[in-house]
Scaffold this motif. Structure first.
Motif, PDB file in Angstrom:
ATOM      1  N   LEU A  60     -11.093 -28.559  13.500  1.00  0.00           N
ATOM      2  CA  LEU A  60     -12.118 -29.269  12.735  1.00  0.00           C
ATOM      3  C   LEU A  60     -11.953 -30.782  12.804  1.00  0.00           C
ATOM      4  CD1 LEU A  60     -12.184 -26.963   9.595  1.00  0.00           C
ATOM      5  CD2 LEU A  60     -13.901 -27.103  11.404  1.00  0.00           C
ATOM      6  N   LEU A  61     -10.768 -31.241  13.199  1.00  0.00           N
ATOM      7  CA  LEU A  61     -10.496 -32.678  13.186  1.00  0.00           C
ATOM      8  C   LEU A  61     -10.556 -33.324  14.565  1.00  0.00           C
ATOM      9  CD1 LEU A  61      -7.533 -32.774  10.641  1.00  0.00           C
ATOM     10  CD2 LEU A  61      -9.930 -33.367  10.236  1.00  0.00           C
ATOM     11  N   ASP A  62     -10.049 -32.638  15.584  1.00  0.00           N
ATOM     12  CA  ASP A  62      -9.964 -33.222  16.917  1.00  0.00           C
ATOM     13  C   ASP A  62     -11.199 -32.833  17.723  1.00  0.00           C
ATOM     14  OD1 ASP A  62      -9.257 -34.398  19.259  1.00  0.00           O
ATOM     15  OD2 ASP A  62      -7.391 -33.282  19.537  1.00  0.00           O
ATOM     16  N   LEU A  63     -12.306 -33.505  17.446  1.00  0.00           N
ATOM     17  CA  LEU A  63     -13.594 -33.120  18.027  1.00  0.00           C
ATOM     18  C   LEU A  63     -13.681 -33.448  19.510  1.00  0.00           C
ATOM     19  CD1 LEU A  63     -15.839 -34.215  15.042  1.00  0.00           C
ATOM     20  CD2 LEU A  63     -14.894 -31.952  15.535  1.00  0.00           C
ATOM     21  N   GLY A  64     -12.757 -34.245  20.015  1.00  0.00           N
ATOM     22  CA  GLY A  64     -12.763 -34.578  21.430  1.00  0.00           C
ATOM     23  C   GLY A  64     -12.071 -33.540  22.289  1.00  0.00           C
ATOM     24  N   LEU A  66     -12.261 -30.426  23.657  1.00  0.00           N
ATOM     25  CA  LEU A  66     -13.186 -29.323  23.893  1.00  0.00           C
ATOM     26  C   LEU A  66     -12.457 -28.079  24.395  1.00  0.00           C
ATOM     27  CD1 LEU A  66     -16.188 -31.291  25.418  1.00  0.00           C
ATOM     28  CD2 LEU A  66     -15.774 -30.636  23.042  1.00  0.00           C
ATOM     29  N   GLY A  67     -11.319 -28.279  25.074  1.00  0.00           N
ATOM     30  CA  GLY A  67     -10.523 -27.140  25.527  1.00  0.00           C
ATOM     31  C   GLY A  67      -9.984 -26.346  24.353  1.00  0.00           C
ATOM     32  N   LEU A  68      -9.497 -27.068  23.347  1.00  0.00           N
ATOM     33  CA  LEU A  68      -9.003 -26.413  22.127  1.00  0.00           C
ATOM     34  C   LEU A  68     -10.139 -25.635  21.477  1.00  0.00           C
ATOM     35  CD1 LEU A  68      -6.870 -25.972  19.840  1.00  0.00           C
ATOM     36  CD2 LEU A  68      -7.815 -28.031  18.780  1.00  0.00           C
ATOM     37  N   ALA A  69     -11.304 -26.266  21.362  1.00  0.00           N
ATOM     38  CA  ALA A  69     -12.444 -25.604  20.728  1.00  0.00           C
ATOM     39  C   ALA A  69     -12.815 -24.332  21.471  1.00  0.00           C
ATOM     40  CB  ALA A  69     -13.645 -26.560  20.670  1.00  0.00           C
ATOM     41  N   GLU A  70     -12.855 -24.405  22.796  1.00  0.00           N
ATOM     42  CA  GLU A  70     -13.235 -23.238  23.588  1.00  0.00           C
ATOM     43  C   GLU A  70     -12.226 -22.101  23.390  1.00  0.00           C
ATOM     44  OE1 GLU A  70     -14.613 -22.181  28.162  1.00  0.00           O
ATOM     45  OE2 GLU A  70     -13.358 -23.946  27.810  1.00  0.00           O
ATOM     46  N   ARG A  71     -10.951 -22.447  23.383  1.00  0.00           N
ATOM     47  CA  ARG A  71      -9.905 -21.440  23.212  1.00  0.00           C
ATOM     48  C   ARG A  71      -9.979 -20.804  21.818  1.00  0.00           C
ATOM     49  NH1 ARG A  71      -6.349 -24.425  24.857  1.00  0.00           N
ATOM     50  NH2 ARG A  71      -5.306 -25.103  22.975  1.00  0.00           N
ATOM     51  N   ILE A  72     -10.106 -21.639  20.786  1.00  0.00           N
ATOM     52  CA  ILE A  72     -10.174 -21.145  19.403  1.00  0.00           C
ATOM     53  C   ILE A  72     -11.402 -20.252  19.214  1.00  0.00           C
ATOM     54  CG2 ILE A  72     -10.492 -21.831  16.984  1.00  0.00           C
ATOM     55  CD1 ILE A  72      -7.666 -22.360  18.126  1.00  0.00           C
TER      56      ILE A  72
END
Length: 121
Positions: A60-64, A66-72
């Motif tokens: 929710l904090l590290d919006l830059g 995108l790899g983390l977001a995709e994995r999560i």
């Protein structure tokens, strides 16, 4: 601007996986964060949301990242598919080693073949 859009998108992803929790405190928190209330910048609120969904608060904090977001998001989707198909326990540690693409492939297979009570024959 892009950051706010990405933040809202990520909150909506979590919200979509909170369907069974309508009317709950977490649903209220998600709604208040989406409407841009002060909860959006409140670290304790974001921590509570992340903890509830079992995701790192960095989602929710590290919006830059995108790899983390995709994995999560792939992990959340897989967890939802497993729950919907009646699978209760999975070696979650090994799932963390998989790429988002691998997680999405497993999710598709479970959704296609993992009907509750399906004996496979």
């Amino acid at each position: 601007p892009g950051g706010a859009d990405e933040f809202a998108r990520r909150v909506r992803v979590l919200q979509a996986h909170a369907i069974d929790e309508a009317g709950s405190e977490i649903e209220d928190l998600l709604r208040s964060v989406l409407t841009g209330g002060k909860a959006q910048s409140d670290p304790s609120t974001l921590n509570a949301i992340a903890t509830h969904f079992g995701v790192p608060v960095g989602y929710l904090l590290d919006l830059g990242d995108l790899g983390l977001a995709e994995r999560i998001e792939a992990q959340i989707d897989l967890r939802t598919a497993l729950t919907e198909s009646g699978v209760l326990n999975v070696a979650a540690r090994s799932l963390g080693q998989l790429s988002p693409e691998e997680l999405q492939a497993i999710t598709r297979i479970i959704r296609q073949h993992g009907e509750p009570g399906d004996s496979g024959g």
